[in-house]
Each structure stands twice: as C-alpha cells, then as structure tokens.
Design a protein around this motif. Structure first.
Motif, PDB file in Angstrom:
ATOM      1  N   PHE A 159       0.819  -1.209   0.000  1.00 45.26           N
ATOM      2  CA  PHE A 159       0.000   0.000   0.000  1.00 45.26           C
ATOM      3  C   PHE A 159       0.856   1.263   0.000  1.00 45.26           C
ATOM      4  N   ILE A 196       0.281   4.044  -2.583  1.00 39.98           N
ATOM      5  CA  ILE A 196      -0.901   4.909  -2.521  1.00 39.98           C
ATOM      6  C   ILE A 196      -0.958   5.731  -1.238  1.00 39.98           C
ATOM      7  N   GLU A 197      -0.124   5.428  -0.252  1.00 39.82           N
ATOM      8  CA  GLU A 197      -0.181   6.153   1.021  1.00 39.82           C
ATOM      9  C   GLU A 197       0.038   7.653   0.845  1.00 39.82           C
ATOM     10  N   GLN A 257      -5.563   7.075  -4.228  1.00 38.58           N
ATOM     11  CA  GLN A 257      -6.566   6.621  -3.263  1.00 38.58           C
ATOM     12  C   GLN A 257      -7.978   6.865  -3.777  1.00 38.58           C
ATOM     13  N   LEU A 307      -7.867   6.233   2.847  1.00 36.62           N
ATOM     14  CA  LEU A 307      -6.928   5.117   2.979  1.00 36.62           C
ATOM     15  C   LEU A 307      -7.477   4.050   3.930  1.00 36.62           C
ATOM     16  N   ILE A 342     -10.019   1.970   2.160  1.00 41.59           N
ATOM     17  CA  ILE A 342      -9.402   1.010   1.235  1.00 41.59           C
ATOM     18  C   ILE A 342      -8.872  -0.199   2.002  1.00 41.59           C
TER      19      ILE A 342
END
Length: 308
Positions: A91, A94-95, A101, A125, A128
């Motif tokens: 992840f 995308i953090e 996100q 986040l 997700i």
C-alpha cells in the motif's frame, strides 16, 4: 478444544513477556485489528471484539491469556492472517498519493458495490484497507495483491496518456480552486466532502476527477489488445475546461490595455463582434482570448514553453 481458565492474567502475561513482545506487540495495529475480528468469529467463550481500547495490543493479549492453549490459538490465527492480509508494503504506493486513493476507492464503489457515500479525504486510505481486510473478502493475500496492482496499472495508463497533468500549475492556487468549482458545476467532481484542502491535495482531487471521466472497466483492461486512449467525450470535456479557464484569466486580468489599432476587414470585424456578444466579453477581451488560445495550441510545447 481450547480450555479456559481463571488464573490471574497479569501472572501469565509476566511469565510470557518475551513471547508476547516477539509475537503480538511487534504487530501493526492493522494486524491486531484483523486478528481481533478473526478470533471474535472463531472463539465463542472469550469475546475478542474490541471495546475501543487505546492499546489494541494489550487488549488482545489480555483476551488470549484467558485461553489455556493461547499459543496454539494465536499460531493458527496468525497463519490465517498471513494467508489473507495484504502486507503494508503493497500500500506504500498509494499512502502518499491522494489521487491514487480516490481512483481506487471509486473503482471499488463502481465495480464492486463498495459504497461508502461522500467521504473526507483523510479517511480514504482507511476505507481502502477495510475493503481488503474485512472478513467478507475471502480472497487470498496473493490474489488481493494482484487485484491492487491491476488497479494501479489502470491509473498509470490513464496518467501517462492524458494531456491535463501539466496543465494544472502547482503554484497557481487560483487555477486549482477555479478548476474544482468548474468540475462541481459540471457535476464531474469526485465524491469528497472537503474541498478546502492544501494546494497539493486540491490538485489531486481535480486530477482524479478528470482521471475518472470514462475510465476503463476491468473487462476492457483484461483484453489482450487493450491500450488506454482518452475517449472523444473526455477530450471534449478537457478542451472546454481549458478554454473556459483561458476566458476566465483574461476576464479577470484587470490590467490596463494599451490602445492599439488593428485594421480588420468588415467581415472579420462583424464576426469578432458577434463572438464577443455570445461570450459576454468586450471585443478586445475576445481578441485576447483568440490570440492566446491559438498561441498555446500551436506555439508552445506540453510544458508551456515557447516553440519558436
């Protein structure tokens, strides 16, 4: 079958400190949360449902030590977690990217019925993570990683094949706010509850809204001959948006124009007058827009630098 006991938990925790330090206190909060949900479903005599403790690790330990065979129970649950939970490292991409996100959450909503309504950007986040971690998602960690990677590849293709990424200026806050308001008016803005963000976040919101116009479905992407190309509809929307911004810039310029006489044919003069009336501008402002618009189209490169 697990045996439950009444021995003081503090004694058991103290005697097994090294075990708990190495096996539970070393876990992330996300991992502990997953184990709590899993054990709550599998273990009936001890309630593993979190009571909202500020220290999830100690909460889990205090529940485990009520079971005589807690090491075996934890071992089985941990093994299941490794097979189901996607490691945090997948992840990382995308953090730090609100744009990614938003795209992923929209795909999950549209294609997998993961409807979360209007959301705050700070919570995306977590939402997700929840989609991938929830017990209803019975896919293996390996399959989830492939799924996440494929969504990121879809976004990468869109980004690489779009002509609006460099159009938005990081340092031009006025342009970013105008673009966000324009997309709101056109009902093209992503479903977020907060638009009063930093310039970086606002740019990601605008870009992700544009990314999601006619974005490809998972079925299209699975086609071996597939390669992303902006749809005609999306190209028209982007072009109109750029033109509207050009008009807005010159409408708001507010700078004193130097008198300049430019001889025009009667027909051209009439056309200029009609165009200005339609756009609600003066003839001078209309002429400004026309010259600068075609200059930007034919005389500058994608980075906005003069070609000649």
């Amino acid at each position: 079958m697990p045996i439950y006991r009444d021995t003081p938990t503090s004694n058991i925790i103290s005697d097994n400190k090294k075990y708990f330090d190495e096996n539970i206190r070393s876990l992330s909060e996300r991992q502990v949360s997953w184990l709590q949900v899993y054990l709550a479903d599998k273990t009936k005599d001890v309630s593993f449902i979190s009571l909202g403790s500020t220290n999830l690790h100690e909460e889990l330990i205090n529940k485990l030590v009520k079971i005589d065979s807690f090491k075996q129970v934890f071992y089985d649950a941990h093994l299941k977690m490794l097979n189901s939970l996607v490691p945090d490292k997948y992840f990382k991409l995308i953090e730090e990217s609100l744009r990614a996100q938003i795209f992923i959450l929209q795909v999950l909503s549209d294609e997998y019925d993961y409807n979360v309504g209007k959301i705050h950007t700070d919570h995306i986040l977590k939402l997700i993570y929840n989609f991938f971690d929830r017990k209803e998602n019975e896919n293996t960690a390996e399959n989830k990683i492939i799924f996440l990677t494929n969504m990121l590849l879809r976004l990468e293709e869109i980004v690489l094949n779009s002509n609006y990424n460099k159009w938005l200026n990081d340092n031009e806050e006025r342009q970013l706010k105008w673009a966000a308001n324009y997309l709101v008016e056109k009902k093209l803005i992503v479903n977020v509850s907060n638009l009063e963000n930093s310039k970086v976040e606002l740019k990601d919101i605008v870009l992700s809204s544009l990314d999601l116009i006619d974005y490809p479905s998972r079925i299209e992407v699975r086609d071996k001959n597939y390669s992303y190309k902006m749809s005609a509809n999306k190209e028209i929307i982007i072009d109109k948006m750029k033109r509207a911004w050009s008009q807005q810039k010159y409408r708001d310029a507010g700078k004193t124009k130097k008198p300049y006489h430019l001889p025009l044919t009667k027909n051209t003069k009439a056309r200029l007058k009609k165009m200005a009336q339609v756009q609600g501008l003066s003839e001078t402002a209309m002429l400004d827009i026309l010259i600068n618009r075609f200059y930007e189209l034919d005389y500058v490169d994608v980075d906005g630098k003069d070609l000649y």
